[in-house]
Design a protein around this motif. Structure first.
Motif, PDB file in Angstrom:
ATOM      1  N   ALA A   3     -21.370  41.464  30.809  1.00 37.76           N
ATOM      2  CA  ALA A   3     -21.264  40.101  30.280  1.00 37.76           C
ATOM      3  C   ALA A   3     -20.479  40.098  28.974  1.00 37.76           C
ATOM      4  CB  ALA A   3     -22.658  39.509  30.071  1.00 37.76           C
ATOM      5  N   MET A   4     -20.680  41.109  28.151  1.00 38.37           N
ATOM      6  CA  MET A   4     -19.916  41.224  26.909  1.00 38.37           C
ATOM      7  C   MET A   4     -18.420  41.327  27.201  1.00 38.37           C
ATOM      8  SD  MET A   4     -22.068  41.469  24.131  1.00 38.37           S
ATOM      9  CE  MET A   4     -21.352  42.559  22.898  1.00 38.37           C
ATOM     10  N   LEU A   5     -18.061  42.084  28.221  1.00 37.22           N
ATOM     11  CA  LEU A   5     -16.655  42.248  28.572  1.00 37.22           C
ATOM     12  C   LEU A   5     -16.065  40.949  29.092  1.00 37.22           C
ATOM     13  CD1 LEU A   5     -16.785  45.749  30.305  1.00 37.22           C
ATOM     14  CD2 LEU A   5     -15.829  45.206  28.055  1.00 37.22           C
ATOM     15  N   VAL A   6     -16.832  40.210  29.890  1.00 36.00           N
ATOM     16  CA  VAL A   6     -16.354  38.932  30.413  1.00 36.00           C
ATOM     17  C   VAL A   6     -16.165  37.926  29.280  1.00 36.00           C
ATOM     18  CG1 VAL A   6     -16.950  36.947  31.870  1.00 36.00           C
ATOM     19  CG2 VAL A   6     -17.357  39.274  32.706  1.00 36.00           C
ATOM     20  N   ALA A   7     -17.113  37.891  28.354  1.00 35.41           N
ATOM     21  CA  ALA A   7     -17.062  36.907  27.271  1.00 35.41           C
ATOM     22  C   ALA A   7     -15.998  37.235  26.243  1.00 35.41           C
ATOM     23  CB  ALA A   7     -18.432  36.800  26.599  1.00 35.41           C
ATOM     24  N   GLY A   8     -15.627  38.507  26.139  1.00 36.43           N
ATOM     25  CA  GLY A   8     -14.574  38.882  25.213  1.00 36.43           C
ATOM     26  C   GLY A   8     -15.065  39.117  23.797  1.00 36.43           C
ATOM     27  N   GLY A   9     -14.122  39.191  22.868  1.00 36.77           N
ATOM     28  CA  GLY A   9     -14.417  39.574  21.498  1.00 36.77           C
ATOM     29  C   GLY A   9     -15.391  38.676  20.775  1.00 36.77           C
ATOM     30  N   SER A  10     -15.502  37.418  21.195  1.00 36.65           N
ATOM     31  CA  SER A  10     -16.432  36.506  20.512  1.00 36.65           C
ATOM     32  C   SER A  10     -17.873  36.965  20.633  1.00 36.65           C
ATOM     33  CB  SER A  10     -16.293  35.088  21.062  1.00 36.65           C
ATOM     34  OG  SER A  10     -16.673  35.050  22.432  1.00 36.65           O
ATOM     35  N   SER A  11     -18.184  37.718  21.708  1.00 35.48           N
ATOM     36  CA  SER A  11     -19.556  38.186  21.919  1.00 35.48           C
ATOM     37  C   SER A  11     -19.950  39.269  20.924  1.00 35.48           C
ATOM     38  CB  SER A  11     -19.718  38.721  23.339  1.00 35.48           C
ATOM     39  OG  SER A  11     -18.891  39.849  23.557  1.00 35.48           O
ATOM     40  N   TYR A  12     -18.970  39.789  20.194  1.00 31.78           N
ATOM     41  CA  TYR A  12     -19.241  40.846  19.216  1.00 31.78           C
ATOM     42  C   TYR A  12     -19.759  40.280  17.896  1.00 31.78           C
ATOM     43  CZ  TYR A  12     -18.573  45.451  17.045  1.00 31.78           C
ATOM     44  OH  TYR A  12     -18.772  46.661  16.437  1.00 31.78           O
ATOM     45  N   PHE A  13     -19.648  38.969  17.726  1.00 30.45           N
ATOM     46  CA  PHE A  13     -20.127  38.328  16.503  1.00 30.45           C
ATOM     47  C   PHE A  13     -21.632  38.079  16.585  1.00 30.45           C
ATOM     48  CE2 PHE A  13     -15.637  37.699  16.157  1.00 30.45           C
ATOM     49  CZ  PHE A  13     -15.377  37.638  14.788  1.00 30.45           C
ATOM     50  N   SER A  14     -22.286  38.216  15.462  1.00 30.54           N
ATOM     51  CA  SER A  14     -23.742  38.100  15.426  1.00 30.54           C
ATOM     52  C   SER A  14     -24.241  36.741  15.888  1.00 30.54           C
ATOM     53  CB  SER A  14     -24.252  38.374  14.006  1.00 30.54           C
ATOM     54  OG  SER A  14     -23.991  39.702  13.619  1.00 30.54           O
ATOM     55  N   ALA A  15     -23.445  35.699  15.682  1.00 31.77           N
ATOM     56  CA  ALA A  15     -23.885  34.359  16.055  1.00 31.77           C
ATOM     57  C   ALA A  15     -23.888  34.151  17.562  1.00 31.77           C
ATOM     58  CB  ALA A  15     -22.984  33.311  15.396  1.00 31.77           C
ATOM     59  N   ASN A  16     -23.237  35.027  18.308  1.00 30.82           N
ATOM     60  CA  ASN A  16     -23.173  34.882  19.755  1.00 30.82           C
ATOM     61  C   ASN A  16     -24.467  35.380  20.392  1.00 30.82           C
ATOM     62  OD1 ASN A  16     -22.481  35.631  22.631  1.00 30.82           O
ATOM     63  ND2 ASN A  16     -20.486  34.811  21.985  1.00 30.82           N
ATOM     64  N   GLU A  17     -25.012  34.609  21.312  1.00 31.93           N
ATOM     65  CA  GLU A  17     -26.276  34.992  21.951  1.00 31.93           C
ATOM     66  C   GLU A  17     -26.168  36.333  22.662  1.00 31.93           C
ATOM     67  OE1 GLU A  17     -29.522  33.246  25.202  1.00 31.93           O
ATOM     68  OE2 GLU A  17     -27.824  32.003  24.560  1.00 31.93           O
ATOM     69  N   LEU A  18     -25.012  36.610  23.258  1.00 32.17           N
ATOM     70  CA  LEU A  18     -24.857  37.884  23.955  1.00 32.17           C
ATOM     71  C   LEU A  18     -24.988  39.074  23.007  1.00 32.17           C
ATOM     72  CD1 LEU A  18     -22.019  37.267  26.560  1.00 32.17           C
ATOM     73  CD2 LEU A  18     -24.341  38.089  27.023  1.00 32.17           C
ATOM     74  N   SER A  19     -24.581  38.895  21.774  1.00 30.99           N
ATOM     75  CA  SER A  19     -24.727  39.977  20.809  1.00 30.99           C
ATOM     76  C   SER A  19     -26.194  40.329  20.615  1.00 30.99           C
ATOM     77  CB  SER A  19     -24.078  39.549  19.496  1.00 30.99           C
ATOM     78  OG  SER A  19     -24.751  39.974  18.383  1.00 30.99           O
ATOM     79  N   ARG A  20     -27.062  39.321  20.597  1.00 29.83           N
ATOM     80  CA  ARG A  20     -28.505  39.577  20.462  1.00 29.83           C
ATOM     81  C   ARG A  20     -29.061  40.198  21.742  1.00 29.83           C
ATOM     82  NH1 ARG A  20     -32.261  36.106  21.834  1.00 29.83           N
ATOM     83  NH2 ARG A  20     -30.927  34.279  21.505  1.00 29.83           N
ATOM     84  N   LEU A  21     -28.660  39.673  22.898  1.00 27.10           N
ATOM     85  CA  LEU A  21     -29.133  40.245  24.157  1.00 27.10           C
ATOM     86  C   LEU A  21     -28.720  41.710  24.281  1.00 27.10           C
ATOM     87  CD1 LEU A  21     -28.462  37.387  26.755  1.00 27.10           C
ATOM     88  CD2 LEU A  21     -30.517  37.825  25.395  1.00 27.10           C
ATOM     89  N   TYR A  22     -27.522  42.023  23.796  1.00 21.90           N
ATOM     90  CA  TYR A  22     -27.017  43.388  23.845  1.00 21.90           C
ATOM     91  C   TYR A  22     -27.942  44.340  23.092  1.00 21.90           C
ATOM     92  CZ  TYR A  22     -23.537  47.159  23.520  1.00 21.90           C
ATOM     93  OH  TYR A  22     -22.866  48.357  23.610  1.00 21.90           O
ATOM     94  N   ARG A  23     -28.497  43.869  21.967  1.00 26.30           N
ATOM     95  CA  ARG A  23     -29.432  44.694  21.195  1.00 26.30           C
ATOM     96  C   ARG A  23     -30.833  44.649  21.779  1.00 26.30           C
ATOM     97  NH1 ARG A  23     -30.288  42.385  16.850  1.00 26.30           N
ATOM     98  NH2 ARG A  23     -28.959  40.548  16.999  1.00 26.30           N
ATOM     99  N   ASP A  24     -31.255  43.455  22.189  1.00 28.35           N
ATOM    100  CA  ASP A  24     -32.610  43.314  22.725  1.00 28.35           C
ATOM    101  C   ASP A  24     -32.832  44.167  23.978  1.00 28.35           C
ATOM    102  OD1 ASP A  24     -33.437  41.581  20.758  1.00 28.35           O
ATOM    103  OD2 ASP A  24     -33.245  39.763  21.970  1.00 28.35           O
ATOM    104  N   VAL A  25     -31.818  44.220  24.845  1.00 31.26           N
ATOM    105  CA  VAL A  25     -32.010  44.894  26.126  1.00 31.26           C
ATOM    106  C   VAL A  25     -32.202  46.393  25.952  1.00 31.26           C
ATOM    107  CG1 VAL A  25     -29.591  45.432  26.741  1.00 31.26           C
ATOM    108  CG2 VAL A  25     -31.217  44.767  28.534  1.00 31.26           C
ATOM    109  N   LEU A  26     -31.736  46.947  24.842  1.00 28.41           N
ATOM    110  CA  LEU A  26     -31.880  48.387  24.606  1.00 28.41           C
ATOM    111  C   LEU A  26     -33.334  48.812  24.502  1.00 28.41           C
ATOM    112  CD1 LEU A  26     -29.044  49.031  21.988  1.00 28.41           C
ATOM    113  CD2 LEU A  26     -29.013  49.577  24.424  1.00 28.41           C
ATOM    114  N   ALA A  27     -34.212  47.909  24.100  1.00 29.81           N
ATOM    115  CA  ALA A  27     -35.625  48.269  23.929  1.00 29.81           C
ATOM    116  C   ALA A  27     -36.254  48.721  25.237  1.00 29.81           C
ATOM    117  CB  ALA A  27     -36.407  47.083  23.357  1.00 29.81           C
TER     118      ALA A  27
END
Length: 377
Positions: free
Chosen positions: A328-352
Motif C-alpha cells: 500500500a505504501m508503494l501504491v500511495a507513493g512518497g506522500s505515505s512517508y509523511f507522518s501525517a499520512n495514515e499509511l505511515s502509522r499503519l506501517y509502524r502499527d503493523v510491526l507489533a
C-alpha cells in the motif's frame, strides 16, 4: 463512532497517550461485554462476531483495537469455559458487564515457555489466595485496567510445582504492590500503553485463583481458551489493518494521475497487478478466521491439530498484513512517508504483530510437529 476513533488515533500516536475517549464510548456501547451472555448483561455474541467487530475497529484505530483485545481475550476465555460447562470465570463475565477492564498479564521478558512456565513467583497464602512477585511486560490497558489476569509459578506446594492462574485487583490497598511503569515509548501501537507491570507480593484473593496446573503443555480448557481466543482475536486486529491498508491503496490509485499517460494509476497495469495481489492475500484471511472462530464457538474437535491451526492463522494474518501495508505504501507513493499520512502509522502499527505469540519460530514448530510428528530424541 469509528470515524471519531480514526480521527483520534493519529493524536494518540503522536502524543503517546491512551485513548480514554475511545474506551469510554466502547464501554457505553456495551462493547466490553460483547462476549458475555445476555442473562448477565452482555451481548451474547460468539467469537465469529467478535472477530468481525475487531477487524472493523482495527481498521479505524489499531491501538484501540489491540488494547481492547486483551480485555476481550479474558471474556472470550470465560465464554470458552462456560460453553464447556465451567463457570470458573463467571466473575469475568459479570465484571465486564459492570464496566470492569481486564488486562492480560502473561508476557514476561525472555519467557519463551509463555503459558507453560513463568518467571513470576506465586506464593500461597493461608486463606487460599496467592501473592505474586515478578515483572510482566506488554501489559496493555495499563492506565485503566481494574483486574489483571496473570500467571505465576508456585514452587513450594506439596503437590509439586504448579502454574497458578489468577486475577489481581487494582486498588489503593495494592498501590505499593502493583507498580505500573511509565515506560511505553515505542515505534508503533503507541496508544495501547502496554507498560511494564512490577508485582511485589500482589495479592489475588482465593475466589480469584482459577487454576493450579502442572507446568508444561496441558490439555486444561483454560489453557486452550487462552491460546485460542488470543490467537484468533489478535489475528483479527491485524486482518483489520490489512483491510484498511488495501482500502487506502485503492483510494490512492484512483486519485493519483500519471504524468506519463495522463490516466489515473488505477488504470496502470503494474499498479493493478500490485493491488490485485494485495486483495488475493487479504481475501483469504476473514474466511479462515470465521471458520476457526466458529469451531471454537461450537467446541469442534480438531484434536492435536488445534494449536497448529491457531498458531498458523495468527502467523498468516500478521505476515500478510505487513506485506499488504508494504504494498500500500508503494501504491500511495512518497506522500505515505509523511507522518501525517495514515499509511505511515499503519506501517509502524503493523510491526507489533511480529512480537506477539505465536512468533514465527513457534508457529513453524507447531505446524511441523502436526504434519511430521515430534523431533526424535
Amino acid at each position: 463512532m469509528l470515524e471519531r476513533f480514526r480521527a483520534r488515533a493519529a493524536v494518540h500516536d503522536r502524543d503517546n497517550t491512551f485513548p480514554d475517549d475511545d474506551l469510554a464510548e466502547l464501554r457505553d456501547a456495551g462493547y466490553l461485554a460483547v462476549l458475555a451472555p445476555r442473562e448477565l448483561g452482555g451481548a451474547g455474541l460468539g467469537l465469529v462476531e467478535a472477530s468481525a467487530l475487531q477487524q472493523r475497529l482495527a481498521g479505524a484505530a489499531p491501538a484501540t483495537a489491540l488494547a481492547v483485545n486483551m480485555h476481550l481475550v479474558w471474556t472470550g476465555v470465560a465464554k470458552v469455559l462456560a460453553d464447556r460447562g465451567s463457570d470458573d470465570l463467571r466473575f469475568v463475565q459479570e465484571g465486564a458487564a459492570a464496566g470492569e477492564v481486564f488486562a492480560f498479564g502473561i508476557s514476561e521478558a525472555g519467557n519463551d515457555l509463555v503459558l507453560f512456565g513463568s518467571g513470576t513467583d506465586a506464593a500461597p497464602l493461608p486463606d487460599g489466595g496467592y501473592a505474586f512477585t515478578g515483572t510482566k511486560i506488554f501489559t496493555s490497558l495499563a492506565p485503566v485496567w481494574t483486574q489483571l489476569g496473570l500467571h505465576g509459578l508456585d514452587t513450594t506446594s506439596d503437590d509439586g510445582p504448579r502454574m497458578v492462574y489468577a486475577f489481581v485487583p487494582r486498588s489503593e490497598v495494592q498501590a505499593d504492590r502493583v507498580v505500573v511503569r511509565d515506560d511505553w515509548d515505542t515505534l508503533g501501537m503507541r496508544g495501547t500503553q502496554s507498560r511494564t507491570t512490577v508485582l511485589r507480593d500482589a495479592v489475588a484473593p482465593p475466589d480469584r485463583v482459577v487454576r493450579r496446573l502442572a507446568p508444561g503443555p496441558n490439555p486444561d480448557p483454560l489453557v486452550f481458551g487462552i491460546f485460542s481466543v488470543f490467537e484468533l482475536l489478535l489475528a483479527s486486529v491485524y486482518t483489520g489493518i490489512a483491510r484498511r491498508a488495501l482500502d487506502l491503496a485503492v483510494a490512492a490509485a484512483g486519485t493519483r494521475t500519471s504524468k506519463r499517460t495522463g490516466k489515473a494509476y488505477s488504470q496502470d497495469p503494474d499498479i493493478r497487478w500490485r493491488i490485485a495481489g494485495m486483495a488475493l492475500t487479504y481475501d483469504a484471511l476473514p474466511p479462515q478466521l470465521a471458520s476457526l472462530a466458529h469451531d471454537v464457538d461450537v467446541a469442534a474437535d480438531h484434536g492435536a491439530r488445534w494449536f497448529s491451526l491457531l498458531a498458523g492463522v495468527k502467523h498468516r494474518a500478521v505476515t500478510a498484513a505487513k506485506a499488504i501495508v508494504d504494498d500500500a505504501m508503494l501504491v500511495a507513493g512518497g506522500s505515505s512517508y509523511f507522518s501525517a499520512n495514515e499509511l505511515s502509522r499503519l506501517y509502524r502499527d503493523v510491526l507489533a504483530g511480529l512480537f506477539h505469540p505465536s512468533d514465527p519460530e513457534s508457529a513453524h514448530s507447531a505446524v511441523a510437529t502436526a504434519w511430521l510428528g515430534p523431533i526424535e530424541d
